[in-house]
Scaffold this motif. Structure first.
Motif, PDB file in Angstrom:
ATOM      1  N   SER A 141      -5.721   7.745  -5.146  1.00 41.76           N
ATOM      2  CA  SER A 141      -4.779   6.756  -4.972  1.00 41.76           C
ATOM      3  C   SER A 141      -5.344   5.541  -4.672  1.00 41.76           C
ATOM      4  O   SER A 141      -5.327   4.355  -4.892  1.00 41.76           O
ATOM      5  CB  SER A 141      -3.833   7.069  -3.936  1.00 41.76           C
ATOM      6  N   VAL A 142      -6.313   5.782  -3.507  1.00 43.06           N
ATOM      7  CA  VAL A 142      -7.189   4.561  -2.988  1.00 43.06           C
ATOM      8  C   VAL A 142      -7.881   4.022  -3.926  1.00 43.06           C
ATOM      9  O   VAL A 142      -8.204   2.775  -3.956  1.00 43.06           O
ATOM     10  CB  VAL A 142      -7.861   5.162  -1.828  1.00 43.06           C
ATOM     11  N   ASP A 143      -8.659   4.778  -4.881  1.00 43.11           N
ATOM     12  CA  ASP A 143      -9.703   4.349  -5.798  1.00 43.11           C
ATOM     13  C   ASP A 143      -9.025   3.535  -6.857  1.00 43.11           C
ATOM     14  O   ASP A 143      -9.554   2.805  -7.223  1.00 43.11           O
ATOM     15  CB  ASP A 143     -10.389   5.577  -6.388  1.00 43.11           C
ATOM     16  N   SER A 144      -7.763   3.713  -6.970  1.00 45.00           N
ATOM     17  CA  SER A 144      -6.945   2.595  -8.104  1.00 45.00           C
ATOM     18  C   SER A 144      -6.240   1.950  -7.457  1.00 45.00           C
ATOM     19  O   SER A 144      -5.270   1.187  -8.233  1.00 45.00           O
ATOM     20  CB  SER A 144      -6.123   3.894  -9.076  1.00 45.00           C
ATOM     21  N   LEU A 145      -6.314   1.560  -6.088  1.00 43.83           N
ATOM     22  CA  LEU A 145      -5.488   0.282  -5.841  1.00 43.83           C
ATOM     23  C   LEU A 145      -5.969  -0.860  -6.751  1.00 43.83           C
ATOM     24  O   LEU A 145      -7.109  -1.224  -6.763  1.00 43.83           O
ATOM     25  CB  LEU A 145      -5.577   0.106  -4.480  1.00 43.83           C
ATOM     26  N   VAL A 161       0.749  -1.221   0.122  1.00 40.08           N
ATOM     27  CA  VAL A 161       0.076   0.120  -0.108  1.00 40.08           C
ATOM     28  C   VAL A 161       0.877   1.226  -0.024  1.00 40.08           C
ATOM     29  O   VAL A 161       0.656   2.274  -0.787  1.00 40.08           O
ATOM     30  CB  VAL A 161      -0.784  -0.130   1.193  1.00 40.08           C
ATOM     31  N   ALA A 162       1.944   1.312   0.746  1.00 46.38           N
ATOM     32  CA  ALA A 162       2.934   2.212   1.019  1.00 46.38           C
ATOM     33  C   ALA A 162       3.598   2.429  -0.431  1.00 46.38           C
ATOM     34  O   ALA A 162       3.598   3.880  -0.929  1.00 46.38           O
ATOM     35  CB  ALA A 162       3.934   2.322   1.949  1.00 46.38           C
ATOM     36  N   GLN A 163       3.912   1.497  -1.059  1.00 45.33           N
ATOM     37  CA  GLN A 163       4.588   1.795  -2.455  1.00 45.33           C
ATOM     38  C   GLN A 163       3.605   2.199  -3.403  1.00 45.33           C
ATOM     39  O   GLN A 163       4.132   3.212  -4.109  1.00 45.33           O
ATOM     40  CB  GLN A 163       5.106   0.287  -2.799  1.00 45.33           C
ATOM     41  N   TYR A 164       2.702   1.626  -3.316  1.00 46.28           N
ATOM     42  CA  TYR A 164       1.596   2.367  -4.455  1.00 46.28           C
ATOM     43  C   TYR A 164       1.101   3.929  -4.131  1.00 46.28           C
ATOM     44  O   TYR A 164       1.144   4.684  -5.076  1.00 46.28           O
ATOM     45  CB  TYR A 164       0.228   1.376  -4.374  1.00 46.28           C
TER      46      TYR A 164
END
Length: 158
Positions: free
Chosen positions: A128-132, A68-71
Motif C-alpha cells: 500500500s505504501v509503495d503504491s501511494l 492516506v487513510a482512504q488509500y
C-alpha cells in the motif's frame, strides 16, 4: 566664548561611543536562528496533489491524513482476507515521508492476534505504501524535510 567651545567638543566626542556598532557574523545569526526554530513543527505538511492548495496548516495535515487513510483502507479491502476468529483491533503504522516525498514504513506495531489471523498484513501495508501516488514533501522555511506520522489502522473482521 573660548571656554564653552571645548566643553561642546568634549560632549560630542563622548556621545560618539553610543553610535558604535557591533559586527555579527553570519555563523552567529545562523546559530541563533537554529536555537529559536521548533524542529518538531513544519511550515507545510506533506501533500498529495489534491491537498497542495490548502494553506491552513491543520486543514493541510487533515487532508493528507484522510487521503492516506482512504488509500490504505481501499487497498486492504481489495485483499478480501478470511479469518477464523473475529478481529477488532488497531495497529499503528509509522509512515515516514522523506525530503524527496518518498513514503516508507518506519515501523508497525501489530498485536499478535492480528498477525496470527492475517499473516500477510505487513506485506499488504508495504504494498500500500509503495503504491501511494506522488507526495510533495513537508517543508520548513521552504526547505524539504523528513516527517513521520503515527497512523492508526483499525482492523475489523468477523
Amino acid at each position: 566664548m573660548k571656554k564653552a567651545l571645548p566643553v561642546v567638543f568634549l560632549l560630542a566626542l563622548m556621545s560618539c561611543d553610543s553610535f558604535e556598532t557591533k559586527k555579527v557574523s553570519s555563523q552567529e545569526i545562523l546559530s541563533e536562528e537554529t536555537r529559536e526554530l521548533n524542529w518538531n513543527e513544519v511550515d507545510q505538511y506533506p501533500a498529495f496533489k489534491e491537498c497542495r492548495e490548502i494553506t491552513e496548516l491543520e486543514a493541510s495535515k487533515s487532508c493528507f491524513g484522510k487521503k492516506v487513510a482512504q488509500y490504505f483502507y481501499s487497498r486492504l479491502e481489495e485483499k478480501q482476507p478470511v479469518v477464523t476468529e473475529a478481529i477488532d483491533d488497531t495497529l499503528y503504522l509509522y509512515l515516514r515521508i522523506s525530503e524527496r516525498g518518498i513514503p516508507a514504513i518506519d515501523s508497525v506495531h501489530i498485536d499478535s492476534l492480528v498477525i496470527r489471523q492475517l499473516p500477510e498484513i505487513r506485506t499488504w501495508l508495504t504494498e500500500s505504501v509503495d503504491s501511494l501516488p506522488k507526495i510533495y514533501p513537508a517543508t520548513k522555511r521552504g526547505i524539504p524535510v523528513v516527517t513521520t506520522f503515527k497512523m492508526p489502522v483499525v482492523i475489523k473482521a468477523e
